[in-house]
Design an enzyme around this catalytic site. Structure first.
Site, PDB file in Angstrom:
ATOM      1  CG  ASP A 287      -1.930   1.042   1.264  1.00  0.00           C
ATOM      2  OD1 ASP A 287      -2.863   0.944   0.454  1.00  0.00           O
ATOM      3  OD2 ASP A 287      -1.814   1.999   2.069  1.00  0.00           O
ATOM      4  CD  GLU A 342      -2.394   2.401  -3.284  1.00  0.00           C
ATOM      5  OE1 GLU A 342      -3.587   2.701  -3.348  1.00  0.00           O
ATOM      6  OE2 GLU A 342      -1.708   2.630  -2.280  1.00  0.00           O
TER       7      GLU A 342
END
Ligand SMILES: *[C@@H]1O[C@H](CO)[C@@H](O)[C@H](O)[C@H]1NC(C)=O
Ligand SMILES: *[C@@H]1O[C@H](CO)[C@@H](O)[C@H](O)[C@H]1NC(C)=O
Ligand SMILES: *[C@@H]1O[C@H](CO)[C@@H](O)[C@H](O)[C@H]1NC(C)=O
Ligand SMILES: *[C@@H]1O[C@H](CO)[C@@H](O)[C@H](O)[C@H]1NC(C)=O
Ligand SMILES: *[C@@H]1O[C@H](CO)[C@@H](O)[C@H](O)[C@H]1NC(C)=O
Ligand SMILES: *[C@@H]1O[C@H](CO)[C@@H](O)[C@H](O)[C@H]1NC(C)=O
Ligand SMILES: *[C@@H]1O[C@H](CO)[C@@H](O)[C@H](O)[C@H]1NC(C)=O
Length: 625
Positions: A287, A342
């Site tokens: 993330d 990401e």
């Protein structure tokens, strides 16, 4: 190059100092609480700011503390066979002498009672630990990800458990790889949905169905909680994080790891090993990688693609070296492991191999694609869609680096935004989704565009495809977690799988299309083929034609024009048949195409290809024209 040299040096240090990275990254077996052969417990921590450390628990009064070098140890004796009990542990700060209540960073299980705001550190040592039955499935060549969140995976207005998910949701996503969205560096929020054994059973059950399971991993920042987080763990503002303002994320109010610290690297890498070894996950989605890559964390920065944006003093080399270690170690120890980044910035080399000077990720997420679709649906009239711009967004990715594309994910589903289906059909979804009544113009347009947007994204946008749970059948509304602002309501914290089970609702038609799109990909494997070659991109006609993996894709986004004898280009001579037709009645289409038409190519060069043929196709809806 310079970065590779730093990576190689770090790797060599890990190999030399603690006997191979395999051993170093298994530190969860020696840090935190460990059971000794005499049934005693020993606690080992790195807490440079601590004077002494005390351990007590439900089970005994214990505690003895001793300091050796930079690590600190405490011991206690277990009374009899206890397998679930609560620990309390105090650290006395060197600087202030304060007594601090802390959870171990290495805690393997934490629980929270309903009336408590913080988590408790729980001893979890079942006499019969879960035994995995099924091996990990082989790594898929086409990645089709079903993004799921366990807690909201039920139509009921309450938190679903791992057991609910295993029984009710896994069968629905059979044979699609999927990942979870849980935001944590230790087991904090994971424990809300059941016991460690329940989660292991979930992963095992997925493996038995051939599904690989990826875990959402947050190594970019950490919560600023002190009592049940890592913040001020040893009473200082540094320890796991950068000291001073460098350790604060100014927008998120969270803490930033110091990746140059030996002990931070130990902790984070061991965290990954823990999920791989103990839970048998198949990989990770990392993330907020952008926040790690740059000292500015992407705050107030836009990325145009100019190389000066990706190199220079604003790049955090320590974080880059850390990510290289992550990918090197995971791929070395688990060759089938999948890592996904990401990153919004488009950092070059992110998904190139480390030997080539890259960071070694397998895939990146195409974050610009869902933003483009939402913008088009919000701001642009159908007749004004800029197809060149849409195609550019879908194909503008670095050659030789694999991307996972998506039309929408949990980001778009969250409150403040809404699902594509809801942008398209809005409140008519409450009243007009029955297949027993004629389609209204809004429903007709919505159903047709929903299919086309997803297929165009799937076939043109990447080397992997991601779907957020429920969107495969056009989930309405948005997602909202219980919080003060909504009176702690679970009303929107659910996924209405019941809609697709109702025979006469059009959600079934959308699902049916998605199902067959998945099957067609499985058969022809376009995700694993190279990028598509677009041969027709006609703004006035609103037509897009391209080839990928021996398939010819034809899209007509014109709201009212149908085309008769439209010439399309192909590379190879031969016979073409219709494999997936969005206008089929069972998909909520109008059944205007003759499904078993056969098209023969002519050796007539067209749009840069040696062959071509004529084909007729229809407009999106029947209502205009
Ligand atoms: C989970 O399963 C249990 C047992 O069948 C059931 O009682 C419960 O309602 C389910 N919870 C959710 C949120 O679906
Ligand atoms: C990060 O850790 C390194 C190595 O332990 C240390 O020298 C450095 O001062 C730390 N940086 C900050 C900003 O705390
Ligand atoms: C970091 O943020 C915390 C609040 O989250 C604040 O108390 C602290 O003063 C900040 N430190 C610096 C150096 O900015
Ligand atoms: C890229 O950025 C550099 C430094 O800011 C600038 O000198 C250069 O003109 C930019 N190049 C392009 C193509 O915009
Ligand atoms: C569609 O829903 C609206 C209310 O939103 C209703 O007035 C209308 O009659 C419905 N149309 C059909 C065909 O049922
Ligand atoms: C929450 O409950 C209060 C009191 O019942 C009510 O006034 C308020 O409108 C509710 N807020 C929301 C967002 O439902
Ligand atoms: C996706 O395709 C696979 C492979 O053919 C199939 O087994 C599976 O059931 C499909 N999944 C869904 C959700 O349609």
């Amino acid at each position: 190059d310079h970065l590779y040299k730093r990576f190689a040096e770090r790797l060599a240090q890990l190999e030399e100092a603690e006997g191979a990275f395999d051993y170093f990254t298994l530190s969860y077996r020696s840090f935190g609480i460990q059971r000794r052969s005499d049934n005693g417990l020993v606690l080992r921590e790195w807490a440079p700011g601590a004077e002494v450390i005390f351990l007590t628990g439900d089970f005994s009064k214990c505690h003895h503390a001793e300091t050796s070098l930079s690590y600190i140890q405490a011991q206690t004796l277990l009374n009899g066979q206890i397998y679930e009990a609560k620990y309390k542990r105090f650290i006395v700060s060197k600087e202030t002498g304060e007594c601090l209540f802390r959870i171990s960073p290495w805690a393997k299980h934490v629980t929270k009672t309903l009336d408590s705001v913080t988590y408790d550190w729980t001893h979890w040592d079942p006499p019969q630990p879960y035994q995995f039955q099924h091996p990990r499935p082989p790594r898929p060549s086409s990645l089709r990800i079903y993004e799921a969140h366990v807690g909201i995976s039920s139509p009921e207005e309450k938190i679903a458990s791992y057991k609910n998910f295993t029984r009710d949701v896994l069968p629905r996503i059979k044979d699609l790889a999927h990942q979870f969205t849980t935001k944590t560096t230790h087991s904090l929020s994971l424990s809300r949905f059941g016991t460690p054994g329940d989660l292991k059973h979930l992963v095992d059950a997925a493996h038995s169905m051939g599904i690989t399971v990826l875990l959402d991993m947050v190594h970019s920042h950490a919560s600023s909680n002190t009592e049940d987080g890592l913040n001020y763990f040893d009473g200082t503002d540094s320890c796991f994080f950068h000291g001073c303002s460098r350790g604060n994320h100014s927008l998120w109010g969270s803490r930033l790891f110091n990746y140059s610290s030996w002990e931070v690297v130990r902790f984070l890498l061991s965290n990954l090993r823990w999920w791989m070894e103990e839970y048998h996950f198949d990989g990770f989605r990392f993330d907020a990688v952008t926040s790690m890559l740059y000292h500015h964390h992407g705050i107030g920065t836009s990325f145009s693609g100019n190389y000066s944006e990706y190199f220079g003093i604003h790049v955090d080399e320590d974080a880059l070296v850390y990510l290289m270690l992550v990918n090197h170690i995971l791929h070395k120890l688990y060759p089938q492991c999948i890592t996904v980044a990401e990153d919004v910035s488009g950092m070059p080399g992110l998904c190139r191999s480390i030997e080539e000077g890259g960071l070694g990720f397998d895939y990146r997420l195409t974050m610009a694609v869902p933003d483009k679709w939402i913008q088009v649906l919000k701001e642009v009239r159908d007749e004004d869609w800029d197809l060149e711009n849409i195609v550019h967004t879908l194909t503008n990715r670095r050659r030789g680096e694999a991307s996972i594309t998506y039309a929408e994910s949990h980001d778009q589903a969250l409150v403040g935004d809404k699902s594509l289906a809801f942008w398209l059909m809005d409140k008519e979804m409450y009243t007009n989704m029955s297949a027993l009544i004629a389609m209204t113009p809004v429903i007709d347009r919505g159903i047709q565009l929903h299919k086309l947007i997803r297929l165009l994204t799937h076939s043109l946008g990447g080397e992997g495809y991601l779907n957020f749970m429920g969107n495969e059948f056009g989930h309405p509304e948005w997602l909202d977690f219980p919080r003060k602002g909504n009176n702690e309501s679970y009303y929107y914290a659910r996924r209405q799988f019941n809609l697709v089970d109702i025979e006469h609702l059009r959600y079934r038609q959308l699902y049916s299309f998605d199902h067959d799109m998945n099957l067609t990909e499985d058969k022809y494997g376009w995700l694993a083929a190279g990028q598509a070659a677009v041969t027709t991109l006609n703004q006035a006609d609103k037509v897009i034609v391209f080839e990928r993996s021996n398939l010819l894709f034809i899209f007509n986004f014109h709201p009212c024009n149908s085309y008769i004898d439209y010439r399309v280009a192909v590379e190879h001579a031969g016979k073409y048949k219709i494999k997936l037709n969005s206008d089929k009645l069972q998909y909520g289409g109008h059944g205007r195409l003759v499904q078993d038409t056969v098209f023969f190519t002519e050796p007539m060069p067209f749009n840069g290809r040696a062959q071509s043929f004529l084909v007729s196709f229809i407009s999106i809806t029947t209502f205009h024209s």
